[in-house]
Every structure is written in C-alpha cells, then in structure tokens.
Motif scaffolding. Structure first.
Motif, short mmCIF file in Angstrom:
data_model
loop_
_atom_site.label_atom_id
_atom_site.label_comp_id
_atom_site.label_asym_id
_atom_site.label_seq_id
_atom_site.Cartn_x
_atom_site.Cartn_y
_atom_site.Cartn_z
N LEU A 1 0.76 -1.32 -0.05
CA LEU A 1 -0.06 -0.03 0.16
C LEU A 1 0.82 1.13 -0.04
O LEU A 1 0.48 2.25 -0.61
N SER A 2 2.03 1.20 0.62
CA SER A 2 2.87 2.41 0.54
C SER A 2 3.58 2.57 -0.97
O SER A 2 3.65 3.82 -1.02
N ALA A 3 3.74 1.65 -1.47
CA ALA A 3 4.31 1.75 -2.77
C ALA A 3 3.06 2.25 -3.63
O ALA A 3 3.22 3.22 -4.64
N LEU A 4 1.87 1.75 -3.50
CA LEU A 4 1.05 2.37 -4.23
C LEU A 4 0.50 3.78 -4.14
O LEU A 4 0.35 4.52 -4.90
N CYS A 5 0.48 4.16 -2.75
CA CYS A 5 0.21 5.67 -2.49
C CYS A 5 1.30 6.34 -3.08
O CYS A 5 1.34 7.40 -3.61
N ALA A 6 2.72 5.94 -2.92
CA ALA A 6 3.91 6.59 -3.43
C ALA A 6 3.73 6.88 -4.82
O ALA A 6 4.38 7.91 -5.49
N ARG A 7 3.31 6.02 -5.42
CA ARG A 7 3.21 5.85 -7.09
C ARG A 7 1.90 6.90 -7.19
O ARG A 7 2.21 7.57 -8.18
N LEU A 8 1.06 7.01 -6.68
CA LEU A 8 -0.16 8.01 -6.70
C LEU A 8 0.03 9.50 -6.57
O LEU A 8 -0.36 10.21 -7.39
N ILE A 9 0.89 9.55 -5.37
CA ILE A 9 0.90 10.91 -4.76
C ILE A 9 2.31 11.51 -4.52
O ILE A 9 2.72 12.68 -4.23
N GLY A 10 3.32 10.51 -4.94
CA GLY A 10 4.65 10.74 -4.57
C GLY A 10 5.35 10.44 -3.40
O GLY A 10 4.73 10.32 -2.31
N SER A 11 6.48 9.81 -3.51
CA SER A 11 7.15 9.31 -2.18
C SER A 11 7.35 10.28 -1.11
O SER A 11 7.20 9.72 0.09
N ASP A 12 7.48 11.85 -1.37
CA ASP A 12 7.66 12.43 -0.17
C ASP A 12 6.38 12.74 0.52
O ASP A 12 6.51 13.13 1.72
#
Length: 263
Positions: free
Chosen positions: A102-113
C-alpha cells in the motif's frame, strides 16, 4: 448389557468421523501440493505485479500469502479504498507496512515524499525496502511501533507475517521488544491527512489515545476475530464520534473508509 454400537445413530456417528478424517487427510495433501506449487512458481517468477505494484515473492512467505499474491487478492480491499479516496495533496501515515504494497501504491499515486509508513516487525524491513526499490519509490520507512508514548513494547511475530501483532494470537508467536514512538507526535510532525491502519487487532488500543486532528480520511482493516465483536464496535464508534462517516460504496464488513464530515 445392551450397547449403542449397532444403532443407526452410532453408525452415523462413526461414519461421520471416518468421513472427517478422510477429508482432513485429503486437505493436508491438497494444501501441501498447493504450497509446493506456489513456492516453485515464486522461484521461477520471483517478481509478481499486483495491480500496478511490483512485489517480490521472497523465500519464506507462507502459502496463504503466496496464494494472495498469485491470485491478485493481496490487500485488494485496502487498494480499492486507497484508489477511491487518495488525492494529490494528501499526506499518508500508514500503520502496518506488511510487504510495502500500500505504501508503494500511495507513493506511485501522490509521490514518495508524501507517504510515511511504520512497521513494527524488524524482519520485514529488508522486504519493504526491496519492494519499494522495485517500484522506484522512496517512501519514508520506519521500523518502529507508533503507540501512546515513546519507549519499547512487546510485539508478537507469527510465521505468517500479516498475523504479527501486539496481541498474542498463538502460543507459537515469538515475542520481541520493539521501539515505539508517540502516534500523536508523528501525526502532528508529518501533518497527516490520510491514515491507513492494518495492525492486526492493535486498533483496539489505538482508539484509547489517538488524536486525529488534521486527519480527513481513514482506511482501516478491522479484526473482530482477534479483538471480538464488542471491541470492533468500539473502534467503529470511535471514528463516528470523531466526526467521520463511513463510505459504504467502497467499505465492507472488515475494511472501512471513513471521511471526516465535521470538525
């Protein structure tokens, strides 16, 4: 003395016992065969794509996890909620990283930072790092438990990592001491707006100290089989009392999306 050995009821009883014994034996071999197949499949194709996220099928993953990865059901309800609710200006705080999906999915959607994820199980740190690297994301990763205060806490590690928790769910669970930080301090520090919670029953403790100022969205997996129906109702009522409302179209009995409707 007359016995019940020859009665129809007794015959039915022993026939049923024999049937159950055969069923258990059959399931044992079926499960063993499935586990072998999934492990061979994982070795042949060690990277699997679930949705748009790549995950490594590491050696040591249990059969249920390998099955979920293979049939594309791994954390599917949570992914459905995230895709529905997340916005580009959200700041995500995730409790319970797992494989890092989920953290990878979120980072892909809104950016890692804009993504901060917290996992108490130290054995998962290299797994999470590898999966984030596979997806080209660098979300902020923390091997720590968020709790009511700083210090350390007992954490129970299960063979199936997604059952590991602060709740001792089995006599086979291995107790380890893990560092903890203040949940409320982290919420304020990063300015979280989207809280994702999957902590295998730890949600029953979370509601006793959580201050959700600034949080507008919550994705949570409930665990009634761990904490019981009454405690689960308490968790649901907590979010309602904090001005959140359930979004029924993407929620189900154990996976909820709550949106804040009032301050």
């Amino acid at each position: 003395m007359k016995t019940l050995t020859g009665t129809p009821l007794r015959k039915t009883y022993w026939a049923a016992r024999e049937h159950v014994a055969r069923w258990r034996q059959a399931r044992y071999w079926t499960n063993l065969a499935e586990g072998l197949y999934l492990n061979v499949e994982a070795r042949i194709r060690p990277i699997v794509t679930v949705g748009e996220v790549k995950l490594a099928r590491n050696v040591g993953l249990t059969t249920p996890i390998l099955r979920a990865l293979s049939d594309q059901t791994y954390e599917a309800p949570e992914a459905r909620i995230v895709r529905h609710a997340i916005d580009r200006d959200d700041v995500v705080l995730e409790l319970g990283t797992g494989l890092g999906y989920l953290s990878a999915l979120c980072a892909r959607l809104i950016g890692s930072d804009r993504v901060h994820t917290y996992e108490a199980n130290p054995a998962l740190a290299p797994v999470i790092e590898r999966n984030h690297r596979l997806n080209g994301v660098t979300a902020s990763r923390h091997t720590v438990m968020l709790a009511d205060s700083e210090g350390s806490v007992a954490f129970y590690v299960m063979k199936s990592f997604w059952s590991s928790s602060t709740v001792k769910r089995s006599d086979d669970a291995m107790e380890v001491k893990v560092p903890k930080r203040s949940f409320n301090d982290e919420i304020r520090r990063i300015g979280a707006t989207f809280l994702i919670v999957d902590i295998e029953g730890g949600e029953a403790d979370l509601i006793n100290y959580a201050c959700l100022d600034g949080v507008q969205k919550v994705c949570i997996e409930l665990h009634p089989s761990v904490i019981g129906a009454s405690a689960t109702k308490d968790v649901e009522q907590f979010f309602l009392s904090q001005g959140f409302a359930e979004v029924s179209e993407v929620s189900d009995a154990e996976h909820k999306l709550y949106l804040r409707t009032a301050l």
